[in-house]
Scaffold this motif. Structure first.
Motif, PDB file in Angstrom:
ATOM      1  N   SER A 568       3.104  65.297 -37.888  1.00  0.00           N
ATOM      2  CA  SER A 568       2.643  66.694 -37.871  1.00  0.00           C
ATOM      3  C   SER A 568       3.825  67.664 -37.859  1.00  0.00           C
ATOM      4  CB  SER A 568       1.772  66.945 -36.636  1.00  0.00           C
ATOM      5  OG  SER A 568       0.637  66.110 -36.649  1.00  0.00           O
ATOM      6  N   VAL A 647      -1.174  69.284 -40.744  1.00  0.00           N
ATOM      7  CA  VAL A 647      -1.569  70.522 -40.074  1.00  0.00           C
ATOM      8  C   VAL A 647      -2.244  70.194 -38.742  1.00  0.00           C
ATOM      9  CG1 VAL A 647      -3.110  72.515 -40.221  1.00  0.00           C
ATOM     10  CG2 VAL A 647      -1.796  71.802 -42.214  1.00  0.00           C
ATOM     11  N   GLY A 652       0.704  75.299 -38.805  1.00  0.00           N
ATOM     12  CA  GLY A 652       0.110  75.184 -40.127  1.00  0.00           C
ATOM     13  C   GLY A 652       1.165  75.216 -41.216  1.00  0.00           C
ATOM     14  N   LEU A 653       0.683  75.304 -42.468  1.00  0.00           N
ATOM     15  CA  LEU A 653       1.586  75.308 -43.614  1.00  0.00           C
ATOM     16  C   LEU A 653       1.157  76.373 -44.608  1.00  0.00           C
ATOM     17  CD1 LEU A 653       1.960  71.467 -44.255  1.00  0.00           C
ATOM     18  CD2 LEU A 653       3.809  73.030 -43.610  1.00  0.00           C
ATOM     19  N   ALA A 701       6.441  76.209 -42.643  1.00  0.00           N
ATOM     20  CA  ALA A 701       5.467  76.064 -41.565  1.00  0.00           C
ATOM     21  C   ALA A 701       5.166  77.418 -40.945  1.00  0.00           C
ATOM     22  CB  ALA A 701       6.002  75.105 -40.509  1.00  0.00           C
ATOM     23  N   THR A 706      -3.298  76.702 -39.912  1.00  0.00           N
ATOM     24  CA  THR A 706      -4.103  76.638 -41.138  1.00  0.00           C
ATOM     25  C   THR A 706      -3.253  76.102 -42.281  1.00  0.00           C
ATOM     26  OG1 THR A 706      -3.525  78.910 -41.762  1.00  0.00           O
ATOM     27  CG2 THR A 706      -5.551  78.600 -40.481  1.00  0.00           C
ATOM     28  N   LEU A 707      -3.920  75.552 -43.273  1.00  0.00           N
ATOM     29  CA  LEU A 707      -3.278  75.179 -44.522  1.00  0.00           C
ATOM     30  C   LEU A 707      -3.619  76.245 -45.549  1.00  0.00           C
ATOM     31  CD1 LEU A 707      -1.744  73.253 -46.411  1.00  0.00           C
ATOM     32  CD2 LEU A 707      -3.908  72.053 -46.813  1.00  0.00           C
ATOM     33  N   ALA A 720      -7.175  74.150 -39.240  1.00  0.00           N
ATOM     34  CA  ALA A 720      -7.004  72.802 -38.706  1.00  0.00           C
ATOM     35  C   ALA A 720      -8.339  72.233 -38.242  1.00  0.00           C
ATOM     36  CB  ALA A 720      -5.994  72.820 -37.554  1.00  0.00           C
TER      37      ALA A 720
END
Length: 735
Positions: A568, A647, A652-653, A701, A706-707, A720
């Motif tokens: 992660s 994620v 997140g990314l 990141a 969230t992605l 996520a």
């Protein structure tokens, strides 16, 4: 059980008489595909099995490999892998449980203590009720047995494919720990030494298990073949593990073999044959749990939790004392000789091996010789099969048009790419306090403190890959397992394989099987990972058809220390994709992908990297760099699934795919040898991979959990929590 006519002719020619019923049954089992590898042995020379780290290679109960960097003495690990496929279809709980027990005893027979298990499981389509029944029973069997004996299950895989509906696969690998002084092999040492049977009493369960495993599964197998499935007792196995440890520590064992396929007959004859010797066994001396057992039943029953030891005469009393201390049965059943393999029975009604060859019976005697054969001929005399094969054809390109957001949700939530937490949370993966990285990551890491080494373990296959392209798919499986251990900072040391196929008498099936053997062998040699042992399971064919050719690989790597970068991401740092050539304007192939499995269509398998060994070595070095924050292999489900897996609620990314990429190919192709690297030093990663593999900046990141994924002019966003809901497919359906 019946011996094939052509085999019977060879036996009669060798013995110069008709075989006794016990001999015929023994030959039928030991010359079966399961034991003799009649259709696969001619192909196995493709594997490179030697190396300076290899202490014991193929042919023993388990392989033995020396760990690098041990300055205080030789620390060895043992590696073994077995299949229990047919039994797990007939009785999923006992079939899977006894598969664990068998591979653990293979470890014991090398003088090793078992420290880790990995299970690779393959079932029919997840939406089929019968597939779920098998899944639940198999997982329960593995968890019950492994948890009871105190050996952690730290790695593995679970795959679903419609062609496993009538024939699931249960492949289990075991890692053991030993050293130069403790090492024992399955090669008998000296005539006059005693053969001692230690463990559970012998019953009638598992009769004909080896021959049963060498046939296609019939529609009525779940009822008719139940007697061929063994019944396990993990508590007896735990006692056997600890008793074996004392026997090894006190130096009481000259050689050992666990009782698996073909029972006592298989174990004892193979033990003496490997030493170029013979044996005289008195079958009535075997401790039994059922009355009136015949010589054939005692010889071939596959009752579990039993070991056959070669012991010097002066040590027999001490062995019996240790067995009694651990409440285990113990029988001195015979001795090693320099003659034939001979079994006698007091009160047997079976035909005597010394009967007149013209058919006239000798005078009735109390003790009869029921087996009298050359041990080497029994073990090695089976003729090899010369089978026809057809080369697999390459699929045409026929790609579906699917909405990108819909495709993302479907692929991420597919049972094949979804979280396997429902499975591995039932396993105790921390018992033994060696597990540094457990299930759910790219690879497990087990601490070998004796050598100050971290042992990384990855195991599995990819049915979609080898179904689409047996040779290239098998090469990809080897590379993916190597990439898994490299993502944790380890470099490949050695591997064992479990080669599963359908009925080899079908040319198309045998062609696919040849492909996976050659593909696995080629890539393992390229990666300098010798294949030091393994197992072959053929005739995985049923009324629903053959299974996909399935080359399970269990690969270990080593590293300094026991720490590894997580899967992660953290909330800050840049994200790079290394090794991916699919982001070019013309995209890449989608063959073998979960995307095509879900939406139909076909395509060629993606090309593999030209320098796979260099990619693996470089990735391991980058994973160990202080600037590296997270690393994750990219494979099943493609880039979309790997991004989703990185994620969490805390981080997140924000990712952007290059605009000139073809969206479906970029997100869902499954070329192995790729990884996502989160780093504080992108320049250092680019420098490390310069001339080895491409490096593409994907984004960074965030702390939003969230992605946020941009592909061309399309933007997809998933929290996520939403991703976790998508990935909890097994949990949601099976709870």
């Amino acid at each position: 059980m019946s011996l094939a006519d052509s085999d019977r002719e060879l036996v009669v020619e060798e013995l110069e008489r008709e075989p006794t019923p016990a001999e015929a049954a023994l030959f039928e089992n030991l010359w079966s595909e399961h034991c003799a590898y009649r259709s696969s042995r001619p192909l196995l020379s493709a594997f490179e099995s030697e190396g300076e780290q290899v202490v014991v290679g193929p042919g023993d109960d388990a392989a033995v490999v020396a760990l690098p960097g041990d300055d205080d003495g030789e620390t060895y690990i043992t590696m073994g892998i077995e299949s229990h496929n047919h039994p797990s279809y007939v009785d999923p709980f006992d079939g899977a449980a006894t598969g664990v027990g068998g591979i653990v005893r293979d470890t014991l027979s090398m003088g090793a203590y078992p420290i880790a298990l990995a299970d690779s499981l393959y079932f029919g389509a997840f939406d089929r009720e019968h597939s779920r029944y098998l899944l639940e029973g198999v997982v329960e069997g593995i968890s019950h047995y492994g948890n009871c004996i105190g050996v952690p299950t730290v790695a593995g895989s679970v795959d679903f494919h419609s062609d496993y509906e009538g024939n699931p696969l249960v492949n289990v690998a075991c890692i053991g720990l030993t050293d130069e002084e403790r090492l024992v092999t399955a090669e008998a040492q000296e005539p006059g030494n005693k053969l001692v049977l230690v463990g559970n009493a012998t019953g009638r369960d598992g009769l004909g298990g080896a021959s049963f495993a060498s046939e296609d599964l019939a529609e009525d197998a779940e009822t008719e073949d139940r007697p061929a499935v063994q019944v396990g007792d993990p508590y007896a196995e735990k006692l056997l593990i600890e008793a074996n440890e004392v026997l090894i520590e006190e130096g009481l064992i000259e050689s050992a073999r666990d009782l698996g396929a073909a029972g006592l007959g298989g174990a004892s004859s193979e033990l003496v044959a490997k030493g170029g010797l013979g044996a005289h066994i008195e079958l009535e001396r075997v401790h039994q749990r059922e009355p009136n057992m015949s010589a054939l039943e005692i010889l071939l029953a596959e009752s579990q939790e039993r070991m056959c030891y070669e012991v010097e005469p002066e040590h027999v009393d001490r062995v019996e004392e240790i067995a009694e201390r651990f409440d285990l049965g113990c029988s001195v059943i015979g001795e090693v000789t320099d003659g034939n393999y001979v079994c006698t029975f007091d009160g047997s009604e079976a035909q005597s091996a010394s009967d007149d060859p013209d058919g006239e019976q000798s005078e009735p005697r109390k003790r009869e010789t029921v087996v009298d054969v050359d041990a080497h001929f029994l073990g090695e005399g089976a003729p090899m099969n010369d089978l026809a094969h057809e080369e697999p054809s390459e699929p045409e390109t026929d790609l579906p048009e699917v909405d990108l957001e819909a495709a993302f949700d479907v692929v991420v939530s597919s049972p094949n790419t979804a979280s396997k937490r429902w499975v591995y949370r039932q396993y105790d993966h921390e018992v033994g306090v060696r597990t540094s990285v457990g299930p759910g990551d790219d690879a497990a890491i087990v601490a070998i403190r004796e050598a100050e080494t971290g042992l990384a373990l990855s195991a599995g296959a990819a049915p979609n890959w080898t179904d689409a392209a047996p040779y290239e798919g098998a090469r990809a499986i080897a590379l993916e397992n190597a990439t898994n251990v490299a993502a944790k900072g380890a470099t490949p040391l050695a591997a064992v394989d479990c080669l599963n196929g359908g009925n080899p008498e079908k040319p198309d099936v045998y062609g696919g099987f040849r492909g996976i053997v050659d593909g696995l062998a080629d890539m393992c040699e390229t990666l300098s990972a010798p294949v030091v042992g393994g197992n072959v399971s053929l005739y995985n064919d049923s009324a629903t058809g053959p299974i996909p050719p399935t080359p399970t690989l269990a690969l270990v790597g080593t590293k300094d220390g026991y720490d590894a970068p997580p899967l992660s991401v953290e909330s800050e740092g840049e994200l790079l994709l290394v090794g991916d050539r699919g982001l070019e304007a013309d995209g890449t192939r989608l063959g073998g992908s979960e995307y095509l499995a879900q939406f139909g269509g076909s395509d060629a398998f993606p090309s593999l990297p030209e320098t796979p060994s260099e990619i693996v070595e470089t990735l391991a070095a980058v994973a160990n760099d202080e600037a590296t924050l997270a690393v994750h292999d990219v494979s099943h489900g493609g880039l979309a699934v790997s991004l989703a897996e990185m994620v969490s609620e805390d981080a997140g990314l924000e990712v952007s795919i290059p605009a000139d990429s073809e969206p479906a190919a970029a997100l869902f192709h499954e070329q192995p040898g790729r990884a996502l690297v989160q780093t504080d030093s992108p320049a250092a990663v680019r420098e490390a991979f310069d001339g080895v593999a491409p490096v593409v900046a994907l984004g960074e990141a965030t702390d939003r959990g969230t992605l946020e994924l941009s592909v061309g002019d399309r933007t997809l966003e998933r929290s996520a929590g939403a991703i976790r809901s998508l990935r909890d497919t097994l949990e949601a359906e099976l709870e």
